[in-house]
Write a protein that holds these residues in place. Structure first.
Motif, PDB file in Angstrom:
ATOM      1  N   ALA A 117      -2.124 106.337  56.982  1.00 52.97           N
ATOM      2  CA  ALA A 117      -0.705 105.951  56.941  1.00 52.97           C
ATOM      3  C   ALA A 117      -0.180 105.761  55.515  1.00 52.97           C
ATOM      4  O   ALA A 117       0.872 106.318  55.162  1.00 52.97           O
ATOM      5  N   PRO A 118      -0.862 104.977  54.645  1.00 47.41           N
ATOM      6  CA  PRO A 118      -0.331 104.826  53.287  1.00 47.41           C
ATOM      7  C   PRO A 118      -0.394 106.112  52.462  1.00 47.41           C
ATOM      8  O   PRO A 118       0.408 106.306  51.544  1.00 47.41           O
ATOM      9  N   ILE A 119      -1.330 106.994  52.789  1.00 47.30           N
ATOM     10  CA  ILE A 119      -1.413 108.289  52.108  1.00 47.30           C
ATOM     11  C   ILE A 119      -0.193 109.140  52.462  1.00 47.30           C
ATOM     12  O   ILE A 119       0.457 109.734  51.594  1.00 47.30           O
ATOM     13  N   CYS A 120       0.126 109.177  53.754  1.00 47.86           N
ATOM     14  CA  CYS A 120       1.304 109.930  54.197  1.00 47.86           C
ATOM     15  C   CYS A 120       2.575 109.339  53.593  1.00 47.86           C
ATOM     16  O   CYS A 120       3.476 110.081  53.161  1.00 47.86           O
ATOM     17  N   LYS A 121       2.652 108.012  53.553  1.00 45.82           N
ATOM     18  CA  LYS A 121       3.844 107.376  52.999  1.00 45.82           C
ATOM     19  C   LYS A 121       4.009 107.723  51.522  1.00 45.82           C
ATOM     20  O   LYS A 121       5.128 107.928  51.043  1.00 45.82           O
ATOM     21  N   HIS A 122       2.909 107.774  50.789  1.00 47.90           N
ATOM     22  CA  HIS A 122       2.993 108.142  49.370  1.00 47.90           C
ATOM     23  C   HIS A 122       3.676 109.495  49.198  1.00 47.90           C
ATOM     24  O   HIS A 122       4.580 109.658  48.361  1.00 47.90           O
ATOM     25  N   HIS A 123       3.237 110.480  49.970  1.00 42.07           N
ATOM     26  CA  HIS A 123       3.810 111.823  49.836  1.00 42.07           C
ATOM     27  C   HIS A 123       5.275 111.837  50.257  1.00 42.07           C
ATOM     28  O   HIS A 123       6.115 112.490  49.616  1.00 42.07           O
ATOM     29  N   LEU A 124       5.596 111.134  51.342  1.00 40.35           N
ATOM     30  CA  LEU A 124       6.986 111.056  51.797  1.00 40.35           C
ATOM     31  C   LEU A 124       7.868 110.414  50.722  1.00 40.35           C
ATOM     32  O   LEU A 124       8.972 110.894  50.433  1.00 40.35           O
ATOM     33  N   ASP A 125       7.390 109.336  50.126  1.00 37.40           N
ATOM     34  CA  ASP A 125       8.161 108.650  49.093  1.00 37.40           C
ATOM     35  C   ASP A 125       8.305 109.500  47.834  1.00 37.40           C
ATOM     36  O   ASP A 125       9.354 109.465  47.166  1.00 37.40           O
ATOM     37  N   LEU A 126       7.253 110.238  47.494  1.00 36.70           N
ATOM     38  CA  LEU A 126       7.290 111.049  46.278  1.00 36.70           C
ATOM     39  C   LEU A 126       8.414 112.079  46.329  1.00 36.70           C
ATOM     40  O   LEU A 126       9.187 112.232  45.375  1.00 36.70           O
ATOM     41  N   PHE A 127       8.527 112.774  47.461  1.00 32.82           N
ATOM     42  CA  PHE A 127       9.536 113.835  47.555  1.00 32.82           C
ATOM     43  C   PHE A 127      10.883 113.305  48.055  1.00 32.82           C
ATOM     44  O   PHE A 127      11.916 113.922  47.802  1.00 32.82           O
ATOM     45  N   GLY A 128      10.884 112.194  48.753  1.00 34.39           N
ATOM     46  CA  GLY A 128      12.128 111.523  49.114  1.00 34.39           C
ATOM     47  C   GLY A 128      12.850 112.117  50.303  1.00 34.39           C
ATOM     48  O   GLY A 128      12.545 113.206  50.786  1.00 34.39           O
ATOM     49  N   ALA A 129      13.845 111.345  50.784  1.00 40.10           N
ATOM     50  CA  ALA A 129      14.667 111.758  51.923  1.00 40.10           C
ATOM     51  C   ALA A 129      15.723 112.763  51.447  1.00 40.10           C
ATOM     52  O   ALA A 129      16.108 112.774  50.284  1.00 40.10           O
ATOM     53  N   PRO A 130      16.208 113.615  52.393  1.00 38.13           N
ATOM     54  CA  PRO A 130      15.771 113.736  53.792  1.00 38.13           C
ATOM     55  C   PRO A 130      14.448 114.494  53.882  1.00 38.13           C
ATOM     56  O   PRO A 130      14.178 115.391  53.085  1.00 38.13           O
ATOM     57  N   GLN A 131      13.635 114.117  54.845  1.00 34.80           N
ATOM     58  CA  GLN A 131      12.319 114.735  55.008  1.00 34.80           C
ATOM     59  C   GLN A 131      12.445 116.056  55.771  1.00 34.80           C
ATOM     60  O   GLN A 131      13.297 116.198  56.646  1.00 34.80           O
ATOM     61  N   PRO A 132      11.574 117.020  55.464  1.00 36.87           N
ATOM     62  CA  PRO A 132      11.636 118.317  56.141  1.00 36.87           C
ATOM     63  C   PRO A 132      10.976 118.332  57.518  1.00 36.87           C
ATOM     64  O   PRO A 132      10.967 119.364  58.191  1.00 36.87           O
ATOM     65  N   ILE A 133      10.394 117.199  57.931  1.00 38.08           N
ATOM     66  CA  ILE A 133       9.677 117.136  59.210  1.00 38.08           C
ATOM     67  C   ILE A 133      10.099 115.897  59.993  1.00 38.08           C
ATOM     68  O   ILE A 133      10.510 114.894  59.413  1.00 38.08           O
TER      69      ILE A 133
END
Length: 607
Positions: free
Chosen positions: A224-240
């Motif tokens: 979970a924290p690994i996925c959150k890191h990547h999501l936060d790095l690229f930022g919203a809106p998410q492509p998935i």
């Protein structure tokens, strides 16, 4: 635009490793149609000729996708095979159904495989591309064979959008907007364990083949924290909106292949945490988390940010780019550092992992002969088709690319007074090239750093990317509170990193494996004693100075040699040879890092 194509994939005979596909093609304007199957799968840069697994193919005229070659009123139409992966079907513009059988017995994440527990199928191994229909909608039905009770409890899983109104317990209906999207969703049909977790409103599903005693909640907590890191790095809106980690478990095997909404993984089942075990993370489990981190990072960096030539690649032949060091290399940096940033592993463990990667490079004479850019371009023939000489002649764009990324991050920080990092560069890549999937030019890194940061990195790239220089880690990592050091090996299986074990004194310069008698030579390293002595690949070493050897005894005898030359006895192609072996001092080819300033290191990690 032509009407939708309709594929029906049936798990017809897992005992023979076979599935069947019925492809219904609607009415069209051409008198004939050209059908092709890809010869490679995006993300794995080697021609694999998937069409070789098609056993038979036929076509009949039809009025509905429900009809197939067994219909009494269907008319068989001529099919001509044009080359290894292309067929021409004479339809006179009428709707038709193409039926074919595929052999699926490649236990990997690149092709298709079936056994008594499941069927795993990539679209590039299953779905023919129809000329003129590339942008047409594609519908897919996945079916079980009603006559086979052994598959009664099997279920279908994929990240493809499902049409629930057309789905039953033995038939699953999916739809995609075009062919390229259809083949980007690996399919799993069978018995599986699943576990889901949410991060920032996105649902992640873990799927593991078979039924197991694996601690899925623990894996979810760590991921979970690994996925959150990547999501936060690229930022919203998410492509998935959702993402599927699909893992094929085996006794042995390793691999991962990225897709836009999922990844397919292959991993040893007992290298994962079992229910009831402690919280200690083994090296093999950390490697699994890093593999998941790597493939999920590709959701942005490879599947959407990509080289220009990979935006619409020709899947019938090689598509060359010298940018793989950016894509696999940068991802190889982020896969491990994310574990440390997220607190999944300690900083020293992260440094040991980096040290192991550097150690692989230091043993690799090929890094002086091939640049990271050349390695990227030659992936099709040299990286993906390695032989025993590879370590002497090529360099990995994964391994060196990851070290290049680390060095680039530290260089950007140094030249910007800590105002610019590699994270900022990744965000620019996403904004300018990933959101619209427009494709990066070869000079994208140098160009973005110059135009957006005012930092010239051309000297660094010319040296370590387009040239064959090593990254000057010693001077760079000091800024993150770390000292870089090298040492000699402590054993034949030494991977690098900090060690308090005593070092070896002298070095053979070959990789060995136990044989029924003696030790078989599987690699010979350039510039070391074994090659100078004339030891060759597949030789079987049986004695040193007249003493029968195993790995430990060979090293002990070498370390305690009292002369400058010793006799090494071996078997080569049925002949017994004794060669003079020069006693050679061990090289300092193992890297390790020491933390000198924990506060600096934590700041670099963003902790």
């Amino acid at each position: 635009m032509p009407s939708a194509l309709h594929y029906t994939l049936t798990i017809s005979n897992w005992r023979a490793h076979q599935f069947t596909v019925a492809l219904h093609i609607p009415e069209h304007k051409d008198s004939s149609l050209t059908l092709t199957l890809p010869s490679w799968i995006p993300g794995s840069y080697m021609v694999r000729d998937f069409a070789k697994s098609i056993i038979r193919l036929s076509a009949t005229l039809s009025t509905s996708h429900i009809e197939n070659s067994s219909d009494e009123n269907s008319d068989r139409v001529p099919v001509t095979k044009l080359d290894k992966q292309t067929w021409r079907v004479e339809t006179d513009g009428k709707p038709c159904t193409v039926n074919y059988t595929v052999y699926a017995n490649d236990l990997s994440i690149r092709s298709a495989f079936m056994n008594d527990q499941y069927a795993f199928i990539n679209g590039t191994s299953a779905f023919l591309r129809v000329s003129g229909f590339e942008q047409s909608a594609c519908e897919l039905d996945i079916e079980l064979d009603d006559s086979d009770p052994s598959t009664a409890n099997w279920k279908a899983y994929t990240s493809m959008p499902i049409r629930s109104e057309s789905t039953t317990s033995k038939r699953w209906h999916y739809a995609e907007k075009n062919y390229d999207e259809l083949i980007d969703h690996p399919i799993y049909v069978g018995i599986a364990d699943t576990h889901s977790f949410d991060v920032d409103g996105i649902t992640f599903t873990l799927l593991f083949s078979g039924n197991n005693n694996i601690d899925y909640p623990r894996i979810a907590r760590d991921l979970a924290p690994i996925c959150k890191h990547h999501l936060d790095l690229f930022g919203a809106p998410q492509p998935i909106n959702n993402y599927l980690f699909m893992t094929l478990l085996a006794d042995n095997g390793f691999g991962g292949l990225e897709h836009k909404h999922s990844t397919a993984l292959l991993y040893p089942r007992f290298d994962l945490p079992q229910i009831g075990e402690g919280e200690n993370k083994t090296d093999s489990y950390i490697t699994f988390l890093s593999l998941c981190s790597h493939e999920f990072f590709h959701t942005w960096h490879v599947k959407r940010i990509k080289p220009e030539v990979m935006v619409q690649p020709d899947l019938s032949q090689e598509t060359y780019t010298n940018q793989l060091w950016i894509y696999e290399g940068f991802t190889s940096f982020y896969d491990d550092v994310t574990l440390a940033r997220a607190g999944v592993i300690e900083p020293q463990k992260y440094l040991d992992i980096v040290a192991q990667n550097v150690s692989r490079l230091l043993q690799n004479a090929g890094r002086f002969k091939q640049s990271a850019a050349e390695s990227s371009f030659d992936a099709w023939t040299k990286f993906y088709k390695q032989d025993a000489s590879a370590t002497n002649n090529i360099v990995s764009y994964y391994t060196k690319g990851g070290i290049i990324a680390l060095g680039l991050d530290l260089l950007l920080r140094k030249r910007s007074n800590n105002q610019v990092t590699l994270d900022n560069l990744m965000q620019l890549l996403w904004k300018h090239y990933g959101v619209d999937e427009c494709g990066t030019p070869d000079n994208v890194i140098q160009s973005l750093c110059s135009s957006h940061f005012g930092i010239d990195v051309s000297d660094y790239l010319d040296s370590v990317v387009y040239g064959t220089d090593d990254v000057e880690l010693a001077s760079l990592v000091s800024d993150m509170g770390v000292n870089y050091n090298t040492r000699t090996r402590v054993s034949a299986d030494d991977k690098g990193g900090f060690s308090q074990l005593p070092s070896i004194k002298n070095q053979l310069g070959a990789t060995l494996k136990a044989a029924s008698i003696g030790l078989t030579v599987v690699q010979v390293f350039e510039g070391l004693a074994a090659m100078k002595a004339g030891i060759l690949l597949n030789d079987v070493i049986i004695a040193l100075d007249g003493h029968i050897v195993n790995v430990q005894k060979l090293q002990r005898l070498l370390d305690n040699a009292q002369t400058s030359t010793v006799d090494i006895t071996l078997i080569r192609d049925g002949r017994l040879l004794t060669l003079p072996l020069e006693v050679t001092q061990a090289r300092q080819e193992m890297a390790y890092f020491e933390i000198t300033d924990e506060e600096k290191l934590n700041q670099w990690l963003g902790k």
